[in-house]
Design an enzyme around this catalytic site. Structure first.
Site, PDB file in Angstrom:
ATOM      1  N   TYR A 149       0.854  -1.196   0.000  1.00 49.84           N
ATOM      2  CA  TYR A 149       0.000   0.000   0.000  1.00 49.84           C
ATOM      3  C   TYR A 149       0.892   1.250   0.000  1.00 49.84           C
ATOM      4  O   TYR A 149       0.679   2.193  -0.771  1.00 49.84           O
ATOM      5  CB  TYR A 149      -0.898  -0.065   1.241  1.00 49.84           C
ATOM      6  CG  TYR A 149      -1.665   1.195   1.553  1.00 49.84           C
ATOM      7  CD1 TYR A 149      -2.764   1.577   0.789  1.00 49.84           C
ATOM      8  CD2 TYR A 149      -1.293   2.002   2.633  1.00 49.84           C
ATOM      9  CE1 TYR A 149      -3.474   2.732   1.101  1.00 49.84           C
ATOM     10  CE2 TYR A 149      -1.995   3.146   2.947  1.00 49.84           C
ATOM     11  CZ  TYR A 149      -3.083   3.514   2.173  1.00 49.84           C
ATOM     12  OH  TYR A 149      -3.777   4.658   2.471  1.00 49.84           O
ATOM     13  N   GLU A 191     -11.538  -1.398   9.259  1.00 45.70           N
ATOM     14  CA  GLU A 191     -11.492  -0.336  10.272  1.00 45.70           C
ATOM     15  C   GLU A 191     -10.084  -0.181  10.843  1.00 45.70           C
ATOM     16  O   GLU A 191      -9.309  -1.112  10.879  1.00 45.70           O
ATOM     17  CB  GLU A 191     -12.499  -0.610  11.395  1.00 45.70           C
ATOM     18  CG  GLU A 191     -12.254  -1.842  12.227  1.00 45.70           C
ATOM     19  CD  GLU A 191     -12.829  -3.120  11.599  1.00 45.70           C
ATOM     20  OE1 GLU A 191     -13.167  -3.102  10.402  1.00 45.70           O
ATOM     21  OE2 GLU A 191     -12.889  -4.134  12.313  1.00 45.70           O
ATOM     22  N   ALA A 193      -7.486   1.464  14.122  1.00 46.62           N
ATOM     23  CA  ALA A 193      -7.450   1.262  15.580  1.00 46.62           C
ATOM     24  C   ALA A 193      -8.514   2.049  16.359  1.00 46.62           C
ATOM     25  O   ALA A 193      -9.220   1.449  17.177  1.00 46.62           O
ATOM     26  CB  ALA A 193      -6.050   1.569  16.101  1.00 46.62           C
ATOM     27  N   THR A 219       3.152   2.918  19.003  1.00 52.19           N
ATOM     28  CA  THR A 219       2.615   4.289  19.094  1.00 52.19           C
ATOM     29  C   THR A 219       2.081   4.776  17.739  1.00 52.19           C
ATOM     30  O   THR A 219       2.550   4.347  16.685  1.00 52.19           O
ATOM     31  CB  THR A 219       3.700   5.273  19.570  1.00 52.19           C
ATOM     32  OG1 THR A 219       4.841   5.133  18.713  1.00 52.19           O
ATOM     33  CG2 THR A 219       4.081   5.020  21.012  1.00 52.19           C
TER      34      THR A 219
HETATM   35  P1  NAD Z   1     -12.154   4.621   1.982  1.00 52.13           P
HETATM   36  O1  NAD Z   1     -11.763   3.209   1.707  1.00 52.13           O
HETATM   37  O2  NAD Z   1     -13.255   4.874   2.931  1.00 52.13           O
HETATM   38  O3  NAD Z   1     -12.464   5.391   0.630  1.00 52.13           O
HETATM   39  C1  NAD Z   1     -11.888   5.039  -0.596  1.00 52.13           C
HETATM   40  C2  NAD Z   1     -13.034   4.899  -1.582  1.00 52.13           C
HETATM   41  O4  NAD Z   1     -12.482   4.598  -2.874  1.00 52.13           O
HETATM   42  C3  NAD Z   1     -13.996   3.760  -1.238  1.00 52.13           C
HETATM   43  O5  NAD Z   1     -15.310   4.257  -1.050  1.00 52.13           O
HETATM   44  C4  NAD Z   1     -13.909   2.842  -2.438  1.00 52.13           C
HETATM   45  O6  NAD Z   1     -15.153   2.231  -2.779  1.00 52.13           O
HETATM   46  C5  NAD Z   1     -13.438   3.792  -3.508  1.00 52.13           C
HETATM   47  N1  NAD Z   1     -12.855   3.063  -4.629  1.00 52.13           N
HETATM   48  C6  NAD Z   1     -11.974   2.030  -4.555  1.00 52.13           C
HETATM   49  N2  NAD Z   1     -11.724   1.578  -5.782  1.00 52.13           N
HETATM   50  C7  NAD Z   1     -12.453   2.326  -6.656  1.00 52.13           C
HETATM   51  C8  NAD Z   1     -12.617   2.296  -8.062  1.00 52.13           C
HETATM   52  N3  NAD Z   1     -11.984   1.407  -8.808  1.00 52.13           N
HETATM   53  N4  NAD Z   1     -13.455   3.202  -8.623  1.00 52.13           N
HETATM   54  C9  NAD Z   1     -14.128   4.105  -7.858  1.00 52.13           C
HETATM   55  N5  NAD Z   1     -14.004   4.156  -6.507  1.00 52.13           N
HETATM   56  C10 NAD Z   1     -13.178   3.274  -5.919  1.00 52.13           C
HETATM   57  O7  NAD Z   1     -10.816   5.355   2.482  1.00 52.13           O
HETATM   58  P2  NAD Z   1     -10.616   6.767   3.175  1.00 52.13           P
HETATM   59  O8  NAD Z   1     -10.237   6.509   4.576  1.00 52.13           O
HETATM   60  O9  NAD Z   1     -11.748   7.649   2.861  1.00 52.13           O
HETATM   61  O10 NAD Z   1      -9.312   7.262   2.414  1.00 52.13           O
HETATM   62  C11 NAD Z   1      -9.379   8.119   1.286  1.00 52.13           C
HETATM   63  C12 NAD Z   1      -7.988   8.260   0.688  1.00 52.13           C
HETATM   64  O11 NAD Z   1      -7.065   8.747   1.681  1.00 52.13           O
HETATM   65  C13 NAD Z   1      -7.410   6.936   0.182  1.00 52.13           C
HETATM   66  O12 NAD Z   1      -6.686   7.180  -1.000  1.00 52.13           O
HETATM   67  C14 NAD Z   1      -6.480   6.518   1.273  1.00 52.13           C
HETATM   68  O13 NAD Z   1      -5.442   5.691   0.789  1.00 52.13           O
HETATM   69  C15 NAD Z   1      -5.962   7.860   1.772  1.00 52.13           C
HETATM   70  N6  NAD Z   1      -5.515   7.774   3.175  1.00 52.13           N
HETATM   71  C16 NAD Z   1      -6.437   7.598   4.163  1.00 52.13           C
HETATM   72  C17 NAD Z   1      -6.000   7.502   5.475  1.00 52.13           C
HETATM   73  C18 NAD Z   1      -6.966   7.312   6.610  1.00 52.13           C
HETATM   74  O14 NAD Z   1      -6.516   7.249   7.751  1.00 52.13           O
HETATM   75  N7  NAD Z   1      -8.264   7.205   6.372  1.00 52.13           N
HETATM   76  C19 NAD Z   1      -4.630   7.577   5.781  1.00 52.13           C
HETATM   77  C20 NAD Z   1      -3.734   7.738   4.742  1.00 52.13           C
HETATM   78  C21 NAD Z   1      -4.180   7.861   3.440  1.00 52.13           C
END
Ligand code: NAD
Length: 330
Positions: A149, A191, A193, A219
């Site tokens: 990832y 989900e 932590a 941490t």
């Molecule tokens: P999430 O999984 O809730 O949202 C990602 C969305 O992308 C999902 O709804 C999924 O259905 C959609 N998706 C996946 N493949 C797809 C496709 N082929 N076509 C259309 N939609 C598609 O994740 P999030 O927590 O909302 O994270 C959003 C972004 O932020 C992501 O890129 C994630 O890697 C990045 N990110 C999030 C966190 C965090 O803590 N939440 C931390 C670091 C980076």
């Protein structure tokens, strides 16, 4: 009227961003494989489509968008990204989305696109000491993310920067650190932590026991969703490209996180430490660069966001239990 496109608008951060953009008066199109799970989307136009298909990307960028946000990714918590079973899908699916969206934005002359990268790009060797992890933006090289990832995020950061360099597409890149809050994944295996611990605490009566992966001395820092949106919009509308950390620098151990959530719930629960996927030993957001460039840092303590998140997850746990009882009674 200003228009915004949110890719991944059915997910956690994307669905919250749609609400925020609507409150600012934007016309918003959301795209995702699924609708938001926990609340109606507020997007003016929400389309269920697969962004791995280049033609889909072409079709969704059919007008001028002042702001394009790319959140769509195949992702999840430690139970999804650190187990090894999903690596090929994670890297293939997310890379395709980013390749397609960038090519489309170049062809359609989109001015600016926001990309959500991750703290998972940082090398494992700088995150072995739980009390002193290193995540300054420059410390990303020599690269050694601890997950595929993270490797995909690092590759895509360069992809975005190359499109900026070669085609003049303006990019804004954030490295998010553990974003949490209501209406996020809480029980589907993706989900993180804070949500997992809130669910476990909410589901056990006072005096009971919950399981925690590892010794709990690892941490992390956690950023509440509203702070994440504020930092992201400031970055998007600034002249700074990034990549830049968007996270909290209030680092806690997982055991401390459990204590905080127990305190919110008013429960005293024992912890049973079990084996599980863990990720790096320590991680905290280094916020020096974002403060230097944007004059911004998060404003709320962790406990404030945890209170709101616990309340929402407790409601989900109660609803799920009621559903099981009524299904059993039929
Ligand atoms: P999430 O999984 O809730 O949202 C990602 C969305 O992308 C999902 O709804 C999924 O259905 C959609 N998706 C996946 N493949 C797809 C496709 N082929 N076509 C259309 N939609 C598609 O994740 P999030 O927590 O909302 O994270 C959003 C972004 O932020 C992501 O890129 C994630 O890697 C990045 N990110 C999030 C966190 C965090 O803590 N939440 C931390 C670091 C980076």
């Amino acid at each position: 009227m200003r228009k915004a496109l949110v890719c991944g608008a059915g997910g956690f951060i994307g669905s919250h961003l749609v609400k925020r953009l609507k409150s600012e008066g934007f016309w918003v199109r959301g795209v995702d494989l699924k609708s938001p799970e926990f609340a109606e989307t507020q997007a003016d136009d929400f389309v269920i489509l697969d962004l791995r298909d280049p033609q889909v990307c072409q079709n969704v960028v059919d007008r001028h968008f002042e702001e394009v946000y790319q959140f769509a990714a195949d992702m999840g918590g430690a139970g999804y990204v650190f187990v090894g079973d999903n690596d090929a899908d994670i890297i293939h699916n997310s890379a395709l989305i980013n390749l397609n969206m960038l090519k489309t934005c170049q062809k359609k002359k989109v001015r600016r696109i926001f990309y959500s990268s991750s703290a998972c790009v940082y090398p494992e060797y700088n995150q072995k000491d739980p009390d002193n992890p290193k995540t300054g933006e420059d410390s990303v090289y020599p690269a050694q993310p601890d997950s595929y990832y993270g490797w995909e995020k690092l590759f895509s950061e360069h992809l975005y920067l190359a499109f900026q360099r070669n085609y003049g597409l303006e990019v804004r890149i954030a490295r998010y650190h553990n974003i949490f809050g209501p209406e996020g994944a809480w029980n589907d295996g993706r989900e993180k932590a804070p949500a997992a611990i809130c669910r476990k605490v909410a589901g056990v009566i006072d005096g009971g026991e919950i399981e925690i992966w590892g010794d709990g001395k690892q941490t992390r820092s956690f950023l509440y969703i509203d702070e994440c949106l504020e930092g992201s919009l400031r970055l998007m509308r600034s002249n700074w490209t990034g990549p830049v950390n968007i996270g909290s620098d209030e680092m806690v151990s997982i055991n401390q996180l459990v204590d905080m959530i127990n305190g919110i719930a008013g429960k005293k629960l024992a912890i049973r430490h079990v084996n599980g996927p863990l990720g790096v030993r320590g991680r905290n957001s280094d916020n020096n660069l974002i403060y230097e460039k944007l004059g911004w840092k998060p404003t709320q303590p962790l406990i404030a966001g945890l209170r709101k998140t616990y309340t929402w997850i407790q409601e989900q746990v109660i609803k799920a239990a009621a559903k099981m009882t009524s299904a059993g009674g039929r």
